[in-house]
Write a protein that holds these residues in place. Structure first.
Motif, PDB file in Angstrom:
ATOM      1  N   GLY A   1      28.391  -4.858 -37.753  1.00  0.00           N
ATOM      2  CA  GLY A   1      27.584  -6.044 -37.486  1.00  0.00           C
ATOM      3  C   GLY A   1      27.118  -6.669 -38.785  1.00  0.00           C
ATOM      4  N   ALA A   2      26.469  -7.812 -38.724  1.00  0.00           N
ATOM      5  CA  ALA A   2      26.058  -8.516 -39.944  1.00  0.00           C
ATOM      6  C   ALA A   2      24.900  -7.784 -40.618  1.00  0.00           C
ATOM      7  CB  ALA A   2      25.652  -9.938 -39.599  1.00  0.00           C
ATOM      8  N   PHE A   3      25.121  -7.264 -41.820  1.00  0.00           N
ATOM      9  CA  PHE A   3      24.081  -6.599 -42.610  1.00  0.00           C
ATOM     10  C   PHE A   3      24.082  -7.214 -44.008  1.00  0.00           C
ATOM     11  CE2 PHE A   3      24.956  -3.576 -39.294  1.00  0.00           C
ATOM     12  CZ  PHE A   3      23.758  -2.916 -39.066  1.00  0.00           C
ATOM     13  N   VAL A   4      23.097  -6.834 -44.806  1.00  0.00           N
ATOM     14  CA  VAL A   4      23.040  -7.245 -46.207  1.00  0.00           C
ATOM     15  C   VAL A   4      23.197  -5.987 -47.062  1.00  0.00           C
ATOM     16  CG1 VAL A   4      21.634  -8.278 -48.028  1.00  0.00           C
ATOM     17  CG2 VAL A   4      21.524  -9.190 -45.686  1.00  0.00           C
ATOM     18  N   VAL A   5      24.150  -6.018 -47.982  1.00  0.00           N
ATOM     19  CA  VAL A   5      24.392  -4.852 -48.832  1.00  0.00           C
ATOM     20  C   VAL A   5      24.134  -5.250 -50.288  1.00  0.00           C
ATOM     21  CG1 VAL A   5      26.875  -5.351 -48.976  1.00  0.00           C
ATOM     22  CG2 VAL A   5      26.042  -3.031 -49.440  1.00  0.00           C
TER      23      VAL A   5
ATOM     24  N   ARG B   1      21.899  -6.045 -56.624  1.00  0.00           N
ATOM     25  CA  ARG B   1      22.666  -7.294 -56.573  1.00  0.00           C
ATOM     26  C   ARG B   1      23.430  -7.359 -55.262  1.00  0.00           C
ATOM     27  NH1 ARG B   1      26.255  -8.976 -61.638  1.00  0.00           N
ATOM     28  NH2 ARG B   1      24.127  -9.132 -62.460  1.00  0.00           N
ATOM     29  N   GLU B   2      23.262  -8.493 -54.550  1.00  0.00           N
ATOM     30  CA  GLU B   2      23.907  -8.611 -53.242  1.00  0.00           C
ATOM     31  C   GLU B   2      25.420  -8.680 -53.377  1.00  0.00           C
ATOM     32  OE1 GLU B   2      21.986 -11.339 -50.623  1.00  0.00           O
ATOM     33  OE2 GLU B   2      23.724 -11.539 -49.294  1.00  0.00           O
ATOM     34  N   ALA B   3      26.106  -7.967 -52.497  1.00  0.00           N
ATOM     35  CA  ALA B   3      27.565  -7.972 -52.442  1.00  0.00           C
ATOM     36  C   ALA B   3      28.002  -8.556 -51.104  1.00  0.00           C
ATOM     37  CB  ALA B   3      28.102  -6.546 -52.609  1.00  0.00           C
TER      38      ALA B   3
ATOM     39  N   ALA C   1      29.908   4.140 -59.608  1.00  0.00           N
ATOM     40  CA  ALA C   1      29.855   5.157 -60.657  1.00  0.00           C
ATOM     41  C   ALA C   1      28.540   5.919 -60.542  1.00  0.00           C
ATOM     42  CB  ALA C   1      29.979   4.496 -62.033  1.00  0.00           C
ATOM     43  N   ALA C   2      28.475   7.059 -61.212  1.00  0.00           N
ATOM     44  CA  ALA C   2      27.274   7.892 -61.150  1.00  0.00           C
ATOM     45  C   ALA C   2      26.038   7.082 -61.529  1.00  0.00           C
ATOM     46  CB  ALA C   2      27.430   9.095 -62.077  1.00  0.00           C
ATOM     47  N   GLY C   3      25.021   7.172 -60.713  1.00  0.00           N
ATOM     48  CA  GLY C   3      23.779   6.445 -60.952  1.00  0.00           C
ATOM     49  C   GLY C   3      23.671   5.154 -60.170  1.00  0.00           C
ATOM     50  N   ASP C   4      24.786   4.649 -59.629  1.00  0.00           N
ATOM     51  CA  ASP C   4      24.736   3.408 -58.854  1.00  0.00           C
ATOM     52  C   ASP C   4      24.016   3.640 -57.528  1.00  0.00           C
ATOM     53  OD1 ASP C   4      26.044   1.953 -60.744  1.00  0.00           O
ATOM     54  OD2 ASP C   4      28.017   2.057 -59.777  1.00  0.00           O
ATOM     55  N   ARG C   5      23.274   2.622 -57.120  1.00  0.00           N
ATOM     56  CA  ARG C   5      22.513   2.714 -55.880  1.00  0.00           C
ATOM     57  C   ARG C   5      23.026   1.652 -54.912  1.00  0.00           C
ATOM     58  NH1 ARG C   5      16.518   4.452 -55.219  1.00  0.00           N
ATOM     59  NH2 ARG C   5      16.082   3.983 -53.048  1.00  0.00           N
ATOM     60  N   LEU C   6      23.286   2.040 -53.697  1.00  0.00           N
ATOM     61  CA  LEU C   6      23.740   1.129 -52.647  1.00  0.00           C
ATOM     62  C   LEU C   6      22.665   1.056 -51.576  1.00  0.00           C
ATOM     63  CD1 LEU C   6      27.260   0.830 -51.099  1.00  0.00           C
ATOM     64  CD2 LEU C   6      25.297   1.123 -49.584  1.00  0.00           C
ATOM     65  N   SER C   7      22.328  -0.170 -51.195  1.00  0.00           N
ATOM     66  CA  SER C   7      21.274  -0.379 -50.209  1.00  0.00           C
ATOM     67  C   SER C   7      21.791  -1.303 -49.109  1.00  0.00           C
ATOM     68  CB  SER C   7      20.049  -1.004 -50.891  1.00  0.00           C
ATOM     69  OG  SER C   7      19.080  -1.359 -49.930  1.00  0.00           O
ATOM     70  N   VAL C   8      21.544  -0.951 -47.867  1.00  0.00           N
ATOM     71  CA  VAL C   8      21.921  -1.783 -46.721  1.00  0.00           C
ATOM     72  C   VAL C   8      20.660  -2.105 -45.942  1.00  0.00           C
ATOM     73  CG1 VAL C   8      23.300  -1.974 -44.629  1.00  0.00           C
ATOM     74  CG2 VAL C   8      24.187  -0.671 -46.571  1.00  0.00           C
ATOM     75  N   THR C   9      20.461  -3.401 -45.674  1.00  0.00           N
ATOM     76  CA  THR C   9      19.303  -3.845 -44.903  1.00  0.00           C
ATOM     77  C   THR C   9      19.781  -4.694 -43.727  1.00  0.00           C
ATOM     78  OG1 THR C   9      19.065  -5.673 -46.463  1.00  0.00           O
ATOM     79  CG2 THR C   9      17.680  -3.745 -46.819  1.00  0.00           C
ATOM     80  N   PRO C  10      18.917  -4.903 -42.732  1.00  0.00           N
ATOM     81  CA  PRO C  10      19.355  -5.629 -41.535  1.00  0.00           C
ATOM     82  C   PRO C  10      19.791  -7.050 -41.832  1.00  0.00           C
ATOM     83  CG  PRO C  10      17.253  -4.517 -41.166  1.00  0.00           C
ATOM     84  CD  PRO C  10      17.529  -4.433 -42.626  1.00  0.00           C
ATOM     85  N   GLY C  11      20.737  -7.527 -41.040  1.00  0.00           N
ATOM     86  CA  GLY C  11      21.203  -8.898 -41.137  1.00  0.00           C
ATOM     87  C   GLY C  11      20.947  -9.653 -39.848  1.00  0.00           C
ATOM     88  N   ALA C  12      21.756 -10.671 -39.622  1.00  0.00           N
ATOM     89  CA  ALA C  12      21.478 -11.605 -38.537  1.00  0.00           C
ATOM     90  C   ALA C  12      21.868 -11.091 -37.167  1.00  0.00           C
ATOM     91  CB  ALA C  12      22.206 -12.917 -38.821  1.00  0.00           C
TER      92      ALA C  12
END
Length: 300
Positions: free
Chosen positions: A78-82, A87-89, A98-109
């Motif tokens: 479904g539509a999410f924000v990553v 930085r939005e992708a 790579a090591a240390g990178d953080r990925l975040s997913v939040t609700p979308g429409a």
């Protein structure tokens, strides 16, 4: 190559899933697997996944950090924000972390479920032939439970090259179903009203089933209360004794003791799973023959 993910935040019902644990219903174990199978598969293509297991998350999303190594991750649903390191992708999409990178997913429409698939293979032993988490039976995934902050997932290997994926055009319109074993138990008036009316998605939903609000009281006058329990399957539209419709989903119980007026076809069950509370769903009948043709064409 190896990699390690550390979960920093996980919404409720964030679980490890794969294509499911099929053939175990006779032993009281439902197949489980992704609520939106097509989105799960697209995420796998975007990740170059060679391993079946991925992470299913709900509207609340999740945060993770790649603690060690390098890992390609693909996402869809479904539509999410990553965001990666804030930085939005693009959604859907993929990235090599790579090591240390953080990925975040939040609700979308829109939508209820999203998926992360991985280029590396998840280092977890299957249970009864599958990694799919069944929380009711406490099978698969991490000890048969939802992921929580602090959990770590280890990976090995690098997968294959990611593929570009064309998302199918969004479908709307009624959810199609085939008439169920107990269709004839309902009066012609109820049958007619069932396909003419609409039902509202309620917040009472999980991987086991989605409860619908019968605001038009289509089933309000019915007196069918219960019957001898027999096997059920995902998509069955079960009518409880008080007239409440429930659509059974991937972690459904093995048997049901209420009449089923129909079964949502496989091609539409993904779309139904992504409908949010408050939306109105209408149902349209389809012949078994046409449903089989869709299945053979790969659309179900």
């Amino acid at each position: 190559m190896s990699a390690l993910i550390r979960i920093k935040r996980a919404g409720p019902l964030t679980t490890i899933q794969d294509e499911g644990r099929h053939g175990m219903l006779a032993h009281g174990v439902s197949a489980s697997g992704p609520m939106d199978r097509a989105a799960y598969r697209r995420a796998g293509l975007l990740a170059g996944a060679t391993h079946r297991a991925g992470v299913e998350f709900t509207q609340a999303g999740l945060d993770l950090v790649l603690a060690e190594g390098e890992l390609r991750i693909g996402w869809d649903g479904g539509a999410f924000v990553v965001r990666i390191n804030g930085r939005e992708a693009s959604w859907p999409g993929s990235a090599l972390l790579a090591a240390g990178d953080r990925l975040s997913v939040t609700p979308g429409a829109s939508g209820n479920y999203g998926y992360l698939r991985f280029g590396g293979a998840l280092d977890l032993d299957p249970v009864l032939g599958s990694h799919a988490t069944n929380m009711r039976a406490r099978l698969g995934g991490l000890d048969g439970r939802a992921l929580v902050a602090g959990d770590e997932l280890a990976f090995s290997g690098v997968g294959t090259l990611p593929e570009e994926v064309r998302r199918p055009d969004a479908e709307d319109g009624p959810i199609r179903f085939i008439r169920g074993l107990h269709w004839s138990w309902f009066s012609p008036k109820v049958q007619e009203d069932f396909v003419k009316g609409g039902f509202r998605i309620t917040p009472i939903m999980d991987r086991m089933g989605v409860r619908l609000a019968d605001e038009g009281r289509v089933f309000g006058g019915e007196s069918i209360l219960s019957l001898v329990s027999d096997p059920v399957q995902p998509g069955d539209i079960q009518i409880l004794g008080d007239g409440t419709p429930i659509v059974l989903m991937r972690d459904h119980q093995p048997t049901g003791g209420y009449p089923r007026i129909g079964t949502v076809i496989g091609a539409d069950l993904d779309r139904f799973a992504q409908m949010r509370p408050g939306e109105v769903v209408a149902f349209a009948p389809m012949s078994v023959e046409r449903a089989h043709r869709m299945l053979r064409s790969g659309r179900a």
